[in-house]
Design a protein around this motif. Structure first.
Motif, PDB file in Angstrom:
ATOM      1  N   HIS A  26       1.687   7.828   7.102  1.00  0.00           N
ATOM      2  CA  HIS A  26       0.389   7.760   5.433  1.00  0.00           C
ATOM      3  C   HIS A  26       0.329   6.550   4.892  1.00  0.00           C
ATOM      4  O   HIS A  26      -0.525   6.382   4.362  1.00  0.00           O
ATOM      5  CB  HIS A  26       1.341   9.458   4.695  1.00  0.00           C
ATOM      6  N   SER A  58      -1.870   1.899  14.356  1.00  0.00           N
ATOM      7  CA  SER A  58      -2.900   2.760  14.803  1.00  0.00           C
ATOM      8  C   SER A  58      -2.642   4.609  15.505  1.00  0.00           C
ATOM      9  O   SER A  58      -3.028   5.202  15.227  1.00  0.00           O
ATOM     10  CB  SER A  58      -3.856   2.292  15.647  1.00  0.00           C
ATOM     11  N   LEU A  97      -7.217  -2.749  12.604  1.00  0.00           N
ATOM     12  CA  LEU A  97      -6.263  -1.630  12.394  1.00  0.00           C
ATOM     13  C   LEU A  97      -7.255  -0.524  11.983  1.00  0.00           C
ATOM     14  O   LEU A  97      -8.092  -0.729  11.821  1.00  0.00           O
ATOM     15  CB  LEU A  97      -5.750  -1.710  10.711  1.00  0.00           C
ATOM     16  N   GLU A  98      -7.083   0.538  13.003  1.00  0.00           N
ATOM     17  CA  GLU A  98      -7.545   2.129  13.235  1.00  0.00           C
ATOM     18  C   GLU A  98      -6.843   3.395  12.678  1.00  0.00           C
ATOM     19  O   GLU A  98      -6.455   3.821  13.739  1.00  0.00           O
ATOM     20  CB  GLU A  98      -8.216   2.160  14.838  1.00  0.00           C
ATOM     21  N   CYS A  99      -6.954   2.919  11.199  1.00  0.00           N
ATOM     22  CA  CYS A  99      -6.172   4.616  11.325  1.00  0.00           C
ATOM     23  C   CYS A  99      -6.654   4.908   9.843  1.00  0.00           C
ATOM     24  O   CYS A  99      -7.323   4.064   8.564  1.00  0.00           O
ATOM     25  CB  CYS A  99      -4.345   3.571  11.128  1.00  0.00           C
ATOM     26  N   THR A 100      -5.564   5.506   9.203  1.00  0.00           N
ATOM     27  CA  THR A 100      -6.104   6.581   7.741  1.00  0.00           C
ATOM     28  C   THR A 100      -5.063   6.505   6.983  1.00  0.00           C
ATOM     29  O   THR A 100      -4.700   6.874   5.442  1.00  0.00           O
ATOM     30  CB  THR A 100      -6.067   7.744   8.285  1.00  0.00           C
ATOM     31  N   SER A 101      -4.446   5.402   7.167  1.00  0.00           N
ATOM     32  CA  SER A 101      -2.905   5.296   6.264  1.00  0.00           C
ATOM     33  C   SER A 101      -3.533   3.985   4.887  1.00  0.00           C
ATOM     34  O   SER A 101      -4.682   4.129   4.951  1.00  0.00           O
ATOM     35  CB  SER A 101      -1.922   3.883   6.876  1.00  0.00           C
ATOM     36  N   PRO A 107      -9.502   4.224   7.049  1.00  0.00           N
ATOM     37  CA  PRO A 107     -10.372   3.062   7.160  1.00  0.00           C
ATOM     38  C   PRO A 107     -11.052   2.432   6.091  1.00  0.00           C
ATOM     39  O   PRO A 107     -11.856   1.742   6.016  1.00  0.00           O
ATOM     40  CB  PRO A 107     -11.180   4.020   8.246  1.00  0.00           C
ATOM     41  N   LYS A 142       6.281  12.750  12.153  1.00  0.00           N
ATOM     42  CA  LYS A 142       5.046  13.419  11.382  1.00  0.00           C
ATOM     43  C   LYS A 142       4.650  15.055  11.998  1.00  0.00           C
ATOM     44  O   LYS A 142       4.219  15.600  11.303  1.00  0.00           O
ATOM     45  CB  LYS A 142       3.223  12.670  11.907  1.00  0.00           C
ATOM     46  N   ASP A 162      -0.439   6.479  12.818  1.00  0.00           N
ATOM     47  CA  ASP A 162      -1.514   6.238  11.778  1.00  0.00           C
ATOM     48  C   ASP A 162      -0.754   6.853  10.411  1.00  0.00           C
ATOM     49  O   ASP A 162      -0.098   7.988  10.264  1.00  0.00           O
ATOM     50  CB  ASP A 162      -2.061   7.489  12.398  1.00  0.00           C
TER      51      ASP A 162
END
Length: 309
Positions: A179, A174, A222-226, A245, A142, A177
């Motif tokens: 994509h 997480s 899960l704590e991510c923006t995927s 999220p 990334k 993170d």
């Protein structure tokens, strides 16, 4: 260049038409692979995948040469994405400036098989890498500006390690993170390594309902923006897709819909999905004809296999 000359000779106005595709596939004077290149150009020629393994294992200067060849003036001007598989171990062996050089030459997406974030599971299946190395690799990719797809294998921990597999995979993903998070439900081919562990009593597979429960625990943590994608036929519930999220509650609700089915309907859905009779959970919920067909199929399977799905 050869294909462009063919287009000019045939007078097709620069377009890859049906006759040109057939000529490219069959033409004895054309080089091997011309048909595949013609089909690629007919589909827009935008996406290249460096198949079919870990391309980053090449020496960086060799891979740069491949990328520069693809991007050389006039060769494939429409290409806007070049993708490769990669292993976490290989990524971490590359210096940041080497990864950046690959990105600048056009390698802008990597697919990495995480499989699990649990060190116990990774050791069990002899992955050859631990969770910390996976995190380091993902963050390096990334940082180089590459899009990153990480693959997770629900069920890989079996019965003993299911909870650790879910929680640690959520922790690792997480931290990275990526994509994309792509689900690839564990399957056990006869004679493979997991099958040997199963026969030795060292690994006991989860049934489909337990895999779905494991996925719920995974998503919940899960704590991510995927973007989570269930884009494989082995996955039981194809609707399990959404942008985190924001879509987390929706994803959990999809799983809850599965468990809200009456137990026999759940079994029927599992059998019918595996047999290709239903394509989604919605089929079972909203189509009485498909639901009845699934129940008939379940009865036949139970009679033939003694109820053992």
């Amino acid at each position: 260049v050869t294909l462009r000359r063919l287009l000019e000779e045939q007078g097709h106005g620069g377009e890859i038409t049906g006759p040109v595709l057939r000529m490219a596939a069959r033409g004895p004077s054309l080089p091997p692979g011309a048909g595949q290149v013609a089909a690629f150009m007919a589909l827009g020629g935008r996406h290249v995948f460096l198949q079919d393994a870990n391309s980053l294992a090449m020496r960086p200067e060799q891979l740069v040469e491949v990328l520069e060849h693809l991007r050389s003036p006039g060769r494939f001007p429409s290409v806007d994405r070049i993708t490769s598989y990669a292993r976490a171990h290989t990524i971490t062996r590359r210096k940041p400036e080497q990864l950046l050089a690959l990105r600048e030459r056009g390698l802008n997406r990597l697919h990495v098989g995480l499989e699990s974030g649990s060190d116990e599971v990774l050791a069990l299946v002899s992955k050859g890498v631990d969770a910390a190395r996976h995190i380091e690799a993902g963050l390096r990719a990334k940082a180089a500006g590459m899009e990153l797809s990480e693959y997770l294998m629900p069920g890989l921990g079996g019965q003993a390690l299911s909870r650790d597999h879910a929680l640690q995979s959520a922790r690792v993903l997480s931290a990275i993170d990526p994509h994309f998070i792509r689900l690839r439900t564990t399957a056990v081919p006869p004679g493979g390594g997991l099958d040997e562990l199963r026969l030795q009593g060292k690994w006991r597979p989860l049934d489909d309902e337990a895999v779905v429960a494991e996925l719920r625990l995974f998503i919940q943590n899960l704590e991510c923006t995927s973007l989570l994608q269930s884009d494989h036929v082995l996955n039981l519930i194809p609707e399990l897709e959404g942008q985190l999220p924001d879509d987390k509650e929706h994803l959990l609700q999809v799983i809850d819909r599965f468990f809200a089915l009456e137990p026999r309907l759940r079994r029927a859905f599992i059998v019918a999905r595996r047999a290709g009779v239903v394509s989604s959970l919605s089929d079972m919920e909203n189509n009485p004809a498909i639901r009845e067909r699934a129940l008939v199929l379940l009865e036949r399977v139970e009679q033939q296999y003694g109820g053992d799905l």
